[in-house]
Design an enzyme around this catalytic site. Structure first.
Site, short mmCIF file in Angstrom:
data_model
loop_
_atom_site.label_atom_id
_atom_site.label_comp_id
_atom_site.label_asym_id
_atom_site.label_seq_id
_atom_site.Cartn_x
_atom_site.Cartn_y
_atom_site.Cartn_z
N LYS A 22 0.83 -1.21 0.00
CA LYS A 22 0.00 0.00 0.00
C LYS A 22 0.86 1.25 0.00
CE LYS A 22 -1.69 1.75 3.95
NZ LYS A 22 -1.42 3.20 4.09
N ASN A 23 1.88 1.26 0.85
CA ASN A 23 2.67 2.48 1.02
C ASN A 23 3.58 2.79 -0.17
OD1 ASN A 23 1.45 2.81 3.44
ND2 ASN A 23 3.27 2.48 4.71
N ARG A 99 -4.18 10.51 4.74
CA ARG A 99 -3.10 11.49 4.80
C ARG A 99 -2.24 11.53 3.52
NH1 ARG A 99 0.27 14.39 8.33
NH2 ARG A 99 2.45 14.19 7.77
N CYS A 123 -4.84 8.21 9.81
CA CYS A 123 -4.91 7.54 11.10
C CYS A 123 -4.58 8.51 12.23
CB CYS A 123 -3.88 6.41 11.16
SG CYS A 123 -4.41 4.91 10.37
N ARG A 128 1.06 14.52 13.43
CA ARG A 128 1.45 14.37 12.03
C ARG A 128 1.37 15.69 11.25
NH1 ARG A 128 -1.01 8.79 9.84
NH2 ARG A 128 0.94 8.47 8.81
N PRO A 129 2.23 16.64 11.59
CA PRO A 129 2.22 17.92 10.87
C PRO A 129 2.78 17.79 9.45
CG PRO A 129 4.03 17.84 12.45
CD PRO A 129 3.28 16.56 12.60
N LYS A 169 14.18 15.59 10.42
CA LYS A 169 13.89 14.23 10.90
C LYS A 169 13.49 13.45 9.65
CE LYS A 169 10.37 12.54 14.11
NZ LYS A 169 9.28 12.96 14.97
N VAL A 170 13.75 12.15 9.63
CA VAL A 170 13.39 11.36 8.44
C VAL A 170 11.87 11.30 8.32
CG1 VAL A 170 13.41 9.04 7.45
CG2 VAL A 170 15.50 9.98 8.46
N SER A 171 11.36 11.66 7.16
CA SER A 171 9.92 11.57 6.91
C SER A 171 9.68 10.92 5.55
CB SER A 171 9.29 12.97 6.94
OG SER A 171 8.05 12.95 6.26
N VAL A 172 8.91 9.85 5.58
CA VAL A 172 8.60 9.12 4.34
C VAL A 172 7.80 10.03 3.41
CG1 VAL A 172 7.26 7.16 3.43
CG2 VAL A 172 8.66 6.88 5.49
N ASP A 314 5.10 0.48 11.86
CA ASP A 314 3.87 -0.15 11.36
C ASP A 314 3.73 -1.62 11.78
OD1 ASP A 314 3.13 2.19 10.21
OD2 ASP A 314 3.45 1.59 8.14
N ARG A 406 -8.60 -0.57 4.83
CA ARG A 406 -7.74 0.46 4.22
C ARG A 406 -6.39 -0.12 3.82
NH1 ARG A 406 -6.29 5.06 7.75
NH2 ARG A 406 -5.00 5.35 5.92
C1 UD1 Z 1 4.50 6.82 6.35
C2 UD1 Z 1 3.66 5.58 6.18
C3 UD1 Z 1 3.19 5.07 7.54
C4 UD1 Z 1 4.38 4.86 8.46
C5 UD1 Z 1 5.27 6.10 8.51
C6 UD1 Z 1 6.56 5.88 9.26
C7 UD1 Z 1 2.60 5.80 4.03
C8 UD1 Z 1 1.33 6.00 3.27
N1 UD1 Z 1 2.49 5.89 5.36
O1 UD1 Z 1 3.68 7.82 6.96
O2 UD1 Z 1 2.51 3.84 7.34
O3 UD1 Z 1 3.93 4.59 9.76
O4 UD1 Z 1 5.62 6.53 7.17
O5 UD1 Z 1 7.29 4.84 8.69
O6 UD1 Z 1 3.64 5.54 3.47
N2 UD1 Z 1 6.72 14.68 10.68
C9 UD1 Z 1 6.79 16.01 11.03
N3 UD1 Z 1 6.59 16.95 10.07
C10 UD1 Z 1 6.32 16.61 8.78
C11 UD1 Z 1 6.26 15.25 8.42
C12 UD1 Z 1 6.47 14.29 9.40
O7 UD1 Z 1 7.04 16.36 12.20
O8 UD1 Z 1 6.15 17.52 7.94
C13 UD1 Z 1 6.94 13.64 11.72
C14 UD1 Z 1 5.69 12.81 11.99
O9 UD1 Z 1 4.80 13.43 12.86
C15 UD1 Z 1 6.29 11.55 12.56
C16 UD1 Z 1 7.62 11.40 11.78
O10 UD1 Z 1 7.88 12.70 11.24
O11 UD1 Z 1 6.59 11.73 13.92
C17 UD1 Z 1 7.62 10.40 10.67
O12 UD1 Z 1 6.47 10.57 9.88
P1 UD1 Z 1 6.46 10.24 8.30
O13 UD1 Z 1 7.64 9.40 7.96
O14 UD1 Z 1 6.27 11.51 7.57
O15 UD1 Z 1 5.15 9.36 8.18
P2 UD1 Z 1 4.13 9.33 6.97
O16 UD1 Z 1 4.84 9.62 5.69
O17 UD1 Z 1 2.92 10.11 7.31
#
Ligand code: UD1
Length: 427
Positions: A22-23, A99, A123, A128-129, A169-172, A314, A406
């Site tokens: 899915k992701n 999201r 979720c 999740r900003p 911070k690492v963000s997917v 996850d 989902r």
């Molecule tokens: C994706 C995955 C989700 C998984 C998560 C972490 C999809 C569709 N969803 O979610 O299943 O649990 O990665 O592996 O792929 N953050 C900020 N600011 C931002 C963006 C993120 O502070 O602008 C923080 C988030 O609140 C969280 C952390 O960064 O604490 C990681 O989040 P992120 O990797 O962005 O998660 P998603 O991409 O939403």
């Protein structure tokens, strides 16, 4: 509303075909917005989130055709053709359910130089900003305004401009979005502290197949040389490592012997290592990996969630369900999301002994869980309740299973074929 009924106690034996991730499927679908040519995706899972994103993309003018469906568990082939983008607005009604739909902002801005996208939902596992997304797009020259719950983004004259983006911070999601924006920008973008989850690499490789120039794939630094146009491609969604990890934990819980077809241990090595330490047998075979367990006497192993290649957040809820039956005390620390323990109250209904202390959960294994009426609270949490139900004494009813739909394709059918007594019931 449908519920799932489970009668616990059966071992799992047989084969389960792992669906497309899915992701990865969601951002790959979104990548279709970047080109006027056709993007054909194979192995797309049939999930509520995929359907929801189809609606969102159709609203932007993408022509979507399902060429083959997944009756044989082979995954859907879907083609996405964004010959023209008819609307650069992603409205609240469509975006609030999921999201990831917010991520359309990257390709819309890159190709159309403007986007108006509702702030996301998804979720409820933390605040999740979207600050990393917006700062990244600003670094590429976009102007950003927030008005009435919408992000209104505009590219500078001549389009986005390559730049250095360093995520705090690492963000997917922010990595997917800025990467998709940068492929059509003028000049070179360097994304530092990029996510390197297998799904990010899958999307990067698809973008390369569409003509993008990206190096550093599979590392924390992506270097993207902008190109004028992308073209169509045919690309396959990688197997879902979270689904594979979930079934591995289900087998660890019930005992048995299941081949997870298409599953790849290398995509979830950290979780596999924990299961092996706990006493589960995991072996990669030619067409998947095999999980064997005797269903008793699991060793408690402490776990801390982390970005890839660490233990995935996850799989945290599923692992917690598993540890409720371990022979001793396991500590589970959630480091990615601040509010991802909602399943604890539900697992307690089965008689689990779990205490929360800030980011830590302390799980004391109990000899037997009891069947219960429980409620799914989010996508991954909901499947942890199913795992608990598979070994609980008596009947379990899981309500609000739209969360499960989902992200898990035909869960009850896949488990049922391996011997679980599980059914979907409509009230
Ligand atoms: C994706 C995955 C989700 C998984 C998560 C972490 C999809 C569709 N969803 O979610 O299943 O649990 O990665 O592996 O792929 N953050 C900020 N600011 C931002 C963006 C993120 O502070 O602008 C923080 C988030 O609140 C969280 C952390 O960064 O604490 C990681 O989040 P992120 O990797 O962005 O998660 P998603 O991409 O939403």
């Amino acid at each position: 509303m449908d519920r799932i009924r489970i009668k616990g106690g059966n071992q799992l034996n047989g084969e389960i075909v792992i669906s497309g991730a899915k992701n990865a499927a969601l951002p790959l679908m979104i990548a279709s917005l970047l080109t006027s040519e056709k993007l054909v995706l194979d192995n797309v899972p049939a999930l509520a989130d995929v359907k929801q994103l189809q609606k969102i993309l159709a609203n932007h003018g993408v022509d979507i055709k399902i060429n083959a469906n997944s009756d044989d568990m082979g995954g859907q082939q879907i083609s996405f053709h964004a010959s023209q983008i008819s609307d650069t607005c992603a409205p609240y009604e469509l975006v609030s359910a999921m999201r990831a739909s917010f991520w359309v902002i990257g390709p819309l801005l890159a190709r159309m130089h403007e986007a108006k996208v509702s702030l996301p939902g998804g979720c409820a596992i933390g605040t999740r900003p979207v600050d990393f997304f917006l700062d990244g797009l600003k670094a590429l020259g976009a102007s950003i305004k927030i008005e009435d719950g919408y992000v209104i983004a505009k590219a500078p004259k001549g389009g986005l401009r390559g730049n250095r983006v360093c995520f705090p911070k690492v963000s997917v999601g922010a990595t997917h979005t800025v990467m998709m924006a940068a492929v059509l920008a003028n000049g070179t973008t360097i994304i530092e502290n990029a996510a390197r989850e297998p799904e990010v690499s899958n999307v990067a490789n698809c973008l390369v197949a569409m003509g993008a120039k990206i190096s550093g794939i599979d590392t924390h630094t992506l270097i993207i040389e902008g190109v004028e146009k992308l073209h169509g491609a045919n690309f396959e969604v990688l197997p879902d490592r979270i689904e594979a990890g979930t079934f591995a934990m289900a087998v660890a819980m019930t005992g048995g012997d299941v081949l997870l077809k298409k599953g790849r241990v290398q995509d979830l090595q950290a979780a596999a290592d924990v299961l092996i330490d706990a006493g589960v047998d995991i072996k990669q075979e030619r067409n998947g990996f095999r999980v064997k367990a005797n269903g008793a006497g699991l060793r408690p192993i402490n776990v801390e969630t982390d970005v890839f290649p660490g233990f995935p957040t996850d799989l945290q809820a599923q692992y917690m369900a598993l540890m409720t039956r371990a022979a001793g005390e396991a500590h589970i620390k959630e480091t990615i999301f601040e509010n991802r323990f909602m399943h604890v109250a539900e697992l307690a209904r089965f008689g689990a002994d779990i205490k929360i202390d800030g980011q830590n959960a302390i799980v004391n294994g109990v000899p037997q869980l009891r069947g219960a009426q429980v409620m799914a609270t989010d996508l991954r949490a909901s499947v942890s309740l199913v795992i608990a139900g598979l070994v609980a004494d008596g009947e379990t009813f899981v309500s609000r299973i739209y969360h499960l739909d989902r992200g898990f394709e035909r869960l009850e059918e896949k488990l049922g074929r391996c011997g679980a007594d599980i059914a979907r019931i409509s009230d």
